[in-house]
Design a protein around this motif. Structure first.
Motif, mmCIF file in Angstrom:
data_model
loop_
_atom_site.group_PDB
_atom_site.id
_atom_site.type_symbol
_atom_site.label_atom_id
_atom_site.label_comp_id
_atom_site.label_asym_id
_atom_site.label_seq_id
_atom_site.Cartn_x
_atom_site.Cartn_y
_atom_site.Cartn_z
ATOM 1 N N ILE A 76 0.846 -1.201 0.000
ATOM 2 C CA ILE A 76 0.000 0.000 0.000
ATOM 3 C C ILE A 76 0.879 1.249 0.000
ATOM 4 C CG2 ILE A 76 -1.639 1.362 1.365
ATOM 5 C CD1 ILE A 76 -2.916 -1.244 2.266
ATOM 6 N N GLY A 77 1.962 1.225 0.794
ATOM 7 C CA GLY A 77 2.885 2.362 0.813
ATOM 8 C C GLY A 77 3.498 2.617 -0.551
ATOM 9 N N LYS A 78 3.900 1.549 -1.223
ATOM 10 C CA LYS A 78 4.467 1.700 -2.563
ATOM 11 C C LYS A 78 3.424 2.217 -3.551
ATOM 12 C CE LYS A 78 8.077 -1.803 -2.014
ATOM 13 N NZ LYS A 78 8.601 -3.129 -2.449
ATOM 14 N N ALA A 79 2.179 1.788 -3.380
ATOM 15 C CA ALA A 79 1.106 2.257 -4.262
ATOM 16 C C ALA A 79 0.837 3.745 -4.055
ATOM 17 C CB ALA A 79 -0.164 1.447 -4.011
ATOM 18 N N TYR A 80 0.894 4.197 -2.817
ATOM 19 C CA TYR A 80 0.762 5.637 -2.546
ATOM 20 C C TYR A 80 1.820 6.421 -3.324
ATOM 21 C CZ TYR A 80 -2.677 6.174 1.271
ATOM 22 O OH TYR A 80 -3.819 6.262 2.013
ATOM 23 N N LEU A 81 3.064 5.951 -3.226
ATOM 24 C CA LEU A 81 4.163 6.648 -3.882
ATOM 25 C C LEU A 81 4.006 6.598 -5.402
ATOM 26 C CD1 LEU A 81 6.716 8.178 -3.196
ATOM 27 C CD2 LEU A 81 7.970 6.018 -3.149
ATOM 28 N N LEU A 82 3.597 5.471 -5.920
ATOM 29 C CA LEU A 82 3.354 5.349 -7.360
ATOM 30 C C LEU A 82 2.246 6.292 -7.817
ATOM 31 C CD1 LEU A 82 3.542 1.515 -8.147
ATOM 32 C CD2 LEU A 82 4.818 3.333 -9.311
ATOM 33 N N PRO A 202 9.343 8.367 1.391
ATOM 34 C CA PRO A 202 9.843 7.984 2.721
ATOM 35 C C PRO A 202 11.353 8.126 2.861
ATOM 36 C CG PRO A 202 9.110 6.059 1.489
ATOM 37 C CD PRO A 202 8.652 7.251 0.728
ATOM 38 N N LEU A 203 12.109 7.912 1.763
ATOM 39 C CA LEU A 203 13.563 8.041 1.857
ATOM 40 C C LEU A 203 13.970 9.493 2.093
ATOM 41 C CD1 LEU A 203 14.874 5.572 -0.891
ATOM 42 C CD2 LEU A 203 14.754 5.250 1.581
ATOM 43 N N LYS A 204 13.250 10.428 1.509
ATOM 44 C CA LYS A 204 13.542 11.846 1.760
ATOM 45 C C LYS A 204 13.169 12.223 3.193
ATOM 46 C CE LYS A 204 13.035 13.440 -3.013
ATOM 47 N NZ LYS A 204 12.264 14.289 -3.953
ATOM 48 N N ALA A 205 12.067 11.675 3.679
ATOM 49 C CA ALA A 205 11.668 11.944 5.061
ATOM 50 C C ALA A 205 12.690 11.361 6.033
ATOM 51 C CB ALA A 205 10.283 11.371 5.337
ATOM 52 N N ILE A 206 13.236 10.194 5.703
ATOM 53 C CA ILE A 206 14.293 9.604 6.539
ATOM 54 C C ILE A 206 15.533 10.496 6.530
ATOM 55 C CG2 ILE A 206 15.914 7.668 6.715
ATOM 56 C CD1 ILE A 206 13.591 5.866 5.719
ATOM 57 N N PHE A 207 15.830 11.074 5.373
ATOM 58 C CA PHE A 207 16.954 12.012 5.287
ATOM 59 C C PHE A 207 16.745 13.191 6.234
ATOM 60 C CE2 PHE A 207 18.482 16.040 3.562
ATOM 61 C CZ PHE A 207 19.852 15.815 3.575
ATOM 62 N N ARG A 237 -0.074 7.954 6.051
ATOM 63 C CA ARG A 237 0.800 7.097 5.241
ATOM 64 C C ARG A 237 1.988 6.545 6.023
ATOM 65 N NH1 ARG A 237 1.174 10.316 -0.522
ATOM 66 N NH2 ARG A 237 2.808 8.765 -0.882
ATOM 67 N N ILE A 238 2.274 7.100 7.186
ATOM 68 C CA ILE A 238 3.490 6.719 7.912
ATOM 69 C C ILE A 238 3.502 5.227 8.242
ATOM 70 C CG2 ILE A 238 4.907 7.160 9.947
ATOM 71 C CD1 ILE A 238 4.715 9.522 8.041
ATOM 72 N N GLU A 239 2.342 4.672 8.587
ATOM 73 C CA GLU A 239 2.296 3.259 8.993
ATOM 74 C C GLU A 239 2.727 2.314 7.873
ATOM 75 O OE1 GLU A 239 -1.638 1.302 9.145
ATOM 76 O OE2 GLU A 239 -2.465 3.318 8.811
ATOM 77 N N TYR A 240 2.685 2.797 6.630
ATOM 78 C CA TYR A 240 3.037 1.942 5.498
ATOM 79 C C TYR A 240 4.526 1.987 5.164
ATOM 80 C CZ TYR A 240 -2.003 2.133 4.981
ATOM 81 O OH TYR A 240 -3.361 2.063 5.213
ATOM 82 N N TYR A 241 5.295 2.782 5.906
ATOM 83 C CA TYR A 241 6.732 2.879 5.676
ATOM 84 C C TYR A 241 7.455 2.546 6.982
ATOM 85 C CZ TYR A 241 4.897 5.464 1.693
ATOM 86 O OH TYR A 241 4.189 5.834 0.575
ATOM 87 N N PRO A 242 7.639 1.251 7.265
ATOM 88 C CA PRO A 242 8.205 0.815 8.557
ATOM 89 C C PRO A 242 9.564 1.439 8.864
ATOM 90 C CG PRO A 242 7.340 -1.058 7.325
ATOM 91 C CD PRO A 242 7.304 0.103 6.401
ATOM 92 N N GLU A 243 10.430 1.578 7.847
ATOM 93 C CA GLU A 243 11.760 2.140 8.103
ATOM 94 C C GLU A 243 11.643 3.593 8.563
ATOM 95 O OE1 GLU A 243 16.073 2.882 5.892
ATOM 96 O OE2 GLU A 243 14.395 2.039 4.751
#
Length: 735
Positions: A76-82, A202-207, A237-243
């Motif tokens: 679902i997280g990947k679908a959001y990003l797509l 999510p990778l930018k948010a992790i940055f 959306r945060i729950e869909y990005y465990p990292e």
């Protein structure tokens, strides 16, 4: 039309994903991706659909899969990003927005590592050139080229899609490189932040989580502000990005992070005050009092709603402000804001028309006196005190970066003679506060520096989203509540009694009563000792009273009275709530109790008397009104009450005398003339009655308003022998 269709499809897919309906969401995305010539997006879409189909197939076969729920969440997280990226890619084919133009312009441009190398080289070269005298023109030329390159990096970062792990690694390398200028890193963080408003990667948010731990305060605070705002907007959306979720949790475990988050939360909430100030200026202040006949007793000069405004917050509550050191902080911040309000917004909003602000990156540039756009604003040879004035203003932490640039451009427009005079005046006014910036200054504690930097950056963001020509490219985050308690992450960290109480009291002080009471209810459910004290129950009751929830208010006021009995403020507010419920009988005992606690309080005496009038206990009411008149001989409110009560008990001469006093007062109103007319009409003095009614009518907006007021007293007048037909004739005579 095509843009509208693309945006609508993106919105519908987001709704499906929020409902966890992955299959129809992927079907919609498949229809859109077919029209895109993007191998990379098509590959990612195929990976998601293939993984999802396998998961469904295994489930149908009854095969055990302990990671099924986690995998479903990640898909679902990947679908959001797509969904974000497909919509943006489709818009880039049609839209003329700046974002889409930049996306087309920088497609396939240099990697972050290339810009990193160029920015690093610039920092090294600039440091070497500044060691050699006579290079001013060369330095300015190099600085201008560097600003152009950093601006290009900013626009590329803003408009690019989601990152790969390689790009995230390149970004982290640049962030940790000690030879890259910190201003460039701050700009980098801002570019990543505003890119998250377009595509939540999510990778930018992790940055941003990584940048939030940077040693340089200006960088860490920019990252924190950006992280909090973008995760608040995309909380679902945060729950869909465990990292990302784990990284935020790790960040929240750093020492003193709850306090840092709380300070920033209050700063974000304070931006609402800027909106309120602007709105009040536009609307020229809406009158606080509604002329609602259901809650007025105009005969006594009484308006219960006005009474609530006069008998406002408990003065004892001020202690929490003093205890938290807010007053001292305001002094330290040189009164840059009054209780946190952005007092400079309205001033500097008029100074954003300079060409400098036509470039988006410049709205986020840390102020630098060596910037090519403002270089030379400080003369090389001039009065030392005047130079120090400028340097002190430019070094101030109490003006945001954007406003400092505005100030420089404004000074550049001022003729040299007037500029010199202005600097002299500032030096005279602030001579004791102007220190030589070139001498070593006392270091600011890191906590204070963090608070100043985050406040400064929030104001830069506020100006960008409210004033820049690029604001229509975004959904303005400052139209949202920005109450982090409404989000799971990092709002969970604020769900401690102390933090929630601080936010609750801030919202109460700023009159967000419904929102405050919701937080207060949550605090109450925590059942923490020493939190739900008498003051807390008073505050909750006050929120409910302001929201016209009088039964709920009484519940809290009664709790406060139990915890701390015989408190005048509590007793009065219990009485008020009963009166506002149209229950003077229940209100009276509390007013009598309040009288015992404050026997010479004129407001309480008047309120008790007014309550007795409602119960038709006029003799007891007279005692209170005459006492008020004794304590305050020119009390207009007591005169009106005595006059009307005298009329009601047929003491007409006394009534006429007091209405005569009122007519001689500059504070007389329409009701004073109308009531005097009633007195004369009942006494059979028709001529003076008509004269008084005509003066009352002159203060009404039209004949209908006068007629409404006249016939509003029909029941009282008929009981005193006036015929209905006489009232009709008076209406015609006066009208």
């Amino acid at each position: 039309m095509e843009e509208k269709r693309i945006n609508e499809i993106q919105r519908k897919v987001n709704i499906l994903l929020r409902e966890k309906r992955l299959k129809p969401a992927l079907e919609r995305l498949g229809e859109e991706i077919d029209s895109l010539n993007s191998w990379e997006l098509r590959t990612r879409y195929s990976e998601v659909t293939t993984a999802y189909n396998y998961m469904l197939e295994y489930m149908c076969k009854g095969m055990p899969d302990p990671n099924r729920a986690l995998m479903h969440s990640e898909l679902i997280g990947k679908a959001y990003l797509l969904n974000d990226e497909i919509a943006i890619s489709r818009l880039a084919e049609h839209s003329i927005s700046v974002y889409c133009q930049m996306r087309r312009k920088y497609k396939g441009e240099a990697a972050i590592s290339d810009y990193h190398h160029r920015l690093r080289e610039h920092s090294i070269n600039m440091a070497m050139m500044q060691l050699m005298p006579g290079n001013e023109e060369k330095i300015k030329e190099v600085a201008k080229r560097h600003e152009q390159e950093s601006g290009e990096l900013f626009m590329q970062l803003w408009s690019e899609g989601s990152w790969s792990k390689k790009q995230r690694g390149e970004a982290q390398e640049m962030l940790s490189d000690l030879e890259v200028d910190n201003n460039d890193k701050a700009m980098f963080v801002s570019a990543i932040t505003i890119s998250l408003f377009k595509i939540f990667d999510p990778l930018k948010a992790i940055f941003l989580c990584d940048a939030a731990t940077h040693e340089e305060v200006a960088i860490s605070q920019r990252a924190l502000v950006g992280l909090f705002i973008t995760t608040f907007i995309n909380n679902h959306r945060i729950e869909y990005y465990p990292e990302l979720k784990r990284r935020i949790e790790q960040l929240c475990e750093t020492p003193d992070f709850e306090n840092r988050l709380l300070i920033m939360q209050l700063q974000l909430l304070r931006t609402r005050e800027t909106q309120k100030i602007d709105r009040k200026m536009r609307e020229e202040i809406i009158p606080a009092m509604l002329k609602n006949p259901n809650i007025r007793n105009a005969k006594l000069g009484l308006d219960l709603e006005k009474e609530l405004e006069q008998d406002d917050k408990n003065p004892e509550w001020q202690a929490w402000i003093d205890d938290d050191g807010i007053k001292n902080k305001l002094d330290e911040m040189a009164q840059w804001q009054t209780e946190g309000a952005d007092v400079y917004m309205s001033t500097f909003s008029q100074l954003k028309h300079y060409p400098f602000f036509n470039e988006m990156p410049n709205w986020f540039r840390p102020f630098d006196i060596n910037n090519s756009a403002v270089a030379g604003i400080i003369p090389s040879s001039a009065d030392t005190n005047k130079i120090n004035v400028l340097k002190t203003l430019f070094a101030s932490k109490f003006f945001c970066n954007s406003d400092k640039y505005s100030f420089c451009f404004t000074l550049q427009q001022v003729p040299e003679e007037q500029r010199s005079m202005l600097m002299g005046q500032l030096g005279e006014q602030h001579g004791e506060d102007i220190a030589d910036p070139d001498t070593e200054q006392p270091s600011i504690p890191r906590k204070v520096e963090e608070e100043l930097q985050s406040n400064q950056y929030i104001q830069d963001l506020y100006r960008f989203f409210k004033l820049s020509s690029f604001r229509n490219e975004f959904t303005d985050p400052f139209t949202l509540s920005l109450n982090l308690l409404e989000s799971e992450s990092p709002g969970n960290l604020l769900r401690t009694p102390q933090s929630m109480l601080r936010i609750f009291r801030y919202l109460l002080q700023k009159e967000y009563y419904t929102e405050a009471s919701e937080i207060g209810s949550s605090i109450e459910h925590l059942k923490e000792e020493n939190v739900c004290d008498a003051q807390f129950y008073q505050e909750m009751g006050y929120c409910k009273q302001k929201a016209a929830e009088y039964d709920a208010a009484l519940k809290y006021y009664n709790k406060a009275d139990i915890v701390k009995p015989d408190t005048l403020w509590t007793v009065r507010h219990i009485a008020q709530c009963h009166r506002l419920k149209r229950d003077p009988k229940s209100a009276l005992p509390y007013y009598l109790q309040a009288e015992q606690l404050a026997p010479d309080n004129r407001a309480i005496l008047m309120q008790t008397g007014e309550c007795l009038v409602a119960l038709k206990r006029f003799d007891e009411a007279f005692n209170r009104f005459f006492k008020v008149e004794y304590l305050e001989p020119d009390s207009i409110r007591s005169w009106r009450a005595i006059a009307w009560c005298s009329f009601m008990v047929e003491k007409y001469e006394q009534a006429a005398e007091y209405y005569s006093r009122l007519h001689a007062s500059p504070k007389r109103n329409m009701q004073d003339w109308l009531n005097a007319g009633h007195v004369e009409l009942v006494r059979g003095n028709n001529n003076p009655a008509i004269e008084f009614y005509q003066k009352a009518a002159a203060l009404c907006k039209d004949g209908d308003e006068f007629s409404s007021n006249l016939f509003g007293d029909k029941k009282v007048l008929l009981a005193k022998g006036v015929s209905f037909n006489d009232l009709i004739l008076i209406r015609d005579i006066v009208g």
